[in-house]
Scaffold this active site. Structure first.
Site, PDB file in Angstrom:
ATOM      1  N   GLU A 165       0.808  -1.225   0.000  1.00 37.58           N
ATOM      2  CA  GLU A 165       0.000   0.000   0.000  1.00 37.58           C
ATOM      3  C   GLU A 165       0.845   1.281   0.000  1.00 37.58           C
ATOM      4  OE1 GLU A 165      -2.800  -0.016   3.212  1.00 37.58           O
ATOM      5  OE2 GLU A 165      -3.884  -1.748   2.465  1.00 37.58           O
ATOM      6  N   GLU A 363      -5.032  -8.820   1.379  1.00 45.14           N
ATOM      7  CA  GLU A 363      -5.591  -8.455   2.689  1.00 45.14           C
ATOM      8  C   GLU A 363      -7.073  -8.169   2.525  1.00 45.14           C
ATOM      9  OE1 GLU A 363      -3.884  -5.157   4.927  1.00 45.14           O
ATOM     10  OE2 GLU A 363      -1.879  -5.769   4.325  1.00 45.14           O
TER      11      GLU A 363
HETATM   12  C1  BGP Z   1      -3.936  -2.155   5.945  1.00 45.94           C
HETATM   13  C2  BGP Z   1      -2.494  -2.368   6.323  1.00 45.94           C
HETATM   14  C3  BGP Z   1      -2.289  -3.313   7.468  1.00 45.94           C
HETATM   15  C4  BGP Z   1      -3.368  -3.333   8.535  1.00 45.94           C
HETATM   16  C5  BGP Z   1      -4.770  -3.134   7.960  1.00 45.94           C
HETATM   17  C6  BGP Z   1      -5.853  -2.900   8.983  1.00 45.94           C
HETATM   18  O1  BGP Z   1      -4.091  -0.942   5.284  1.00 45.94           O
HETATM   19  O2  BGP Z   1      -1.756  -2.851   5.239  1.00 45.94           O
HETATM   20  O3  BGP Z   1      -1.006  -3.087   7.969  1.00 45.94           O
HETATM   21  O4  BGP Z   1      -3.042  -2.601   9.608  1.00 45.94           O
HETATM   22  O5  BGP Z   1      -4.816  -2.085   7.036  1.00 45.94           O
HETATM   23  O6  BGP Z   1      -5.887  -1.560   9.391  1.00 45.94           O
HETATM   24  P1  BGP Z   1      -5.767  -1.107  10.909  1.00 45.94           P
HETATM   25  O7  BGP Z   1      -4.693  -1.933  11.492  1.00 45.94           O
HETATM   26  O8  BGP Z   1      -5.408   0.333  10.874  1.00 45.94           O
HETATM   27  O9  BGP Z   1      -7.103  -1.355  11.515  1.00 45.94           O
END
Ligand code: BGP
Length: 460
Positions: A165, A363
């Site tokens: 990302e 993800e």
């Molecule tokens: C994505 C990232 C992850 C993870 C996920 C969930 O954008 O790649 O690293 O953290 O989001 O988001 P958060 O942890 O802020 O709830």
């Protein structure tokens, strides 16, 4: 029954900084998260910092068994740059090599496909001190770091990703204040974005020149932008939102060049970064073999009806405003909309407009606060997570049946991990982590996931 093609991969993803722990031992030096927590701990939920993450560093031997117990046949994590290379001199930390080689070997021994990401938001402080991604010296350092990772670990890896990302990192560091240095400077944002794309292409170039032959790609969050209405202004807003947030990395990664419209926009805003013809050539010649797609929430937009002042600071919101659609379905803990059909739209867009390149869902997931209240007979019964996965997989399978080239699905995440500024507020894992004891326990979703993977599908 929803079925997937033979060989479809099921697993999870995590990142080094969010899961390893052991932030300040065995020669690891500070990255921006370690440093930021040190100087501004109140920014982090309940003041829990990156040194307290899941501690896979000390538990990986048994954690790897949990991958198997939850039916995973693919896993993605990243390498912690400041663990492998603690100083600007570039010397390798042998303790990190031993850790990663043993960790990765154990995963491979279980026949689990292993994807390794080189960079997940965790810039070394020694590079932040010289301007981070705004400085071409960081690009050079990354190129060397990537080369060393390939040399040291390629025999254990099934596929590489250069970045996770990158647009999120750029906007969080230089527009919106969520990542250190939390600067607000659009010129730096654009320079950092260009340098990151260049770094990705250079890593791919290196990799190919070293004669390795695994797949190498990039992970992008391809959030579709949905317009409020079919009026021209709203449609244009959606087009601009996608140009800025999606095409800025997807187009150069897949086609080797930036869209003309984006170049013109950047010129018009007087944000053109420093670049050379040679750098453009490197981007052109070194495109990705496959793509990781992170998807959590859609972006809903409407036109910006207001006039920007001539000298106002540039923000992407000049070209679109977010639209708060009434009645949208929410994950209230994270404040993100749940809209599974977007996965279908992403898949069709890649099929029709991006050469139907091979990709995986790298993800997707649902962070929920206070999961303790769902405990029954000692286990967290996270039916909401199972439903969330099913609904997303339903749309994904529909797209695959219509020709989308998606090869797998990775949930965020394996064991509950540390979520940047949100620390442990929302839990995402198939496996519960007890923060007090460090104990791991498979949730109901973890058991369900195993069946999903064994059956290569699920009952609707
Ligand atoms: C994505 C990232 C992850 C993870 C996920 C969930 O954008 O790649 O690293 O953290 O989001 O988001 P958060 O942890 O802020 O709830």
């Amino acid at each position: 029954m929803i079925k997937f093609p033979k060989g479809f991969l099921y697993g999870t993803a995590t990142s080094a900084t969010q899961s390893e722990g052991a932030g300040n031992i065995d020669n690891k030096s500070e990255n921006i998260w370690d440093y930021w927590y040190k100087i501004d701990p109140y920014k982090f939920y309940k003041q829990v910092g990156p040194s307290k993450t899941t501690d896979i560093y000390n538990n990986y031997k048994t954690d790897v068994d949990l991958l198997e117990e939850t039916g995973q046949n693919v896993y993605r994590t990243s390498i912690n740059w400041t663990r492998l290379i603690p100083d600007i001199d570039g010397n390798i930390n042998q303790k990190a090599v031993s850790f990663y080689r043993d960790y990765f070997s154990r995963i491979r021994k279980k026949n689990i496909t292993l994807y390794i990401n080189l960079f997940h938001f965790d810039l070394p402080m020694y590079l932040m001190d010289i301007g981070g991604w705004t400085n071409k010296k960081t690009v050079e350092a990354y190129k060397e770091y990537a080369r060393k990772c390939f040399e040291l670990f390629d025999d254990l890896v099934d596929g590489w990703f250069t970045f996770n990302e990158p647009i999120v990192q750029v906007e969080c560091q230089y527009l919106y204040g969520y990542h250190y240095p939390a600067d607000v400077d659009p010129k730096k944002a654009v320079q950092a974005a260009f340098n990151t794309q260049l770094a990705s292409a250079l890593a791919i170039k290196n990799y190919k020149e070293m004669d390795f032959n695994k797949k190498i790609g990039i992970i992008l969050n391809l959030t579709p932008a949905y317009p409020r209405s079919n009026n021209d202004g709203d449609l244009k807003a959606a087009e601009m939102a996608e140009l800025i947030n999606k095409s800025s990395f997807l187009d150069p990664s897949v086609f080797g060049k930036y869209p003309e419209k984006l170049i013109n926009l950047i010129k018009k805003e007087k944000l053109t970064p420093e670049y050379s013809e040679e750098e453009l050539e490197i981007i052109k010649e070194n495109t990705i073999d496959f793509l990781g797609v992170n998807y959590y929430q859609p972006l809903r937009v409407r036109e910006n009806p207001y006039q920007y002042k001539e000298d106002a600071l540039f923000m992407p919101r000049k070209y679109y405003l977010t639209y708060d659609m009434p009645g949208k379905r929410m994950n209230p803990y994270r404040g993100w909309e749940i809209y599974p059909k977007a996965l279908y739209d992403i898949a069709i867009n890649i099929r029709d407009n991006y050469k139907n390149i091979e990709w995986i869902v790298s993800e997707n997931g649902m962070g929920v606060e206070n999961e303790e209240r769902f405990r029954e007979n000692g286990q967290i019964k996270d039916d909401y997570r199972i439903d969330f996965i099913k609904e997303h997989l339903y749309w994904l399978s529909k797209a695959i049946s219509e020709g989308a080239n998606c090869k797998g699905y990775q949930l965020w995440t394996f064991i509950d991990c540390w979520s940047w500024l949100n620390a442990y507020k929302n839990r995402y894992g198939l496996v519960e982590l007890d923060l007090n004891t460090g104990q791991r326990k498979i949730k109901k979703s973890g058991q369900w996931f195993k069946k999903l993977s064994e059956n290569n599908g699920f009952e609707l």
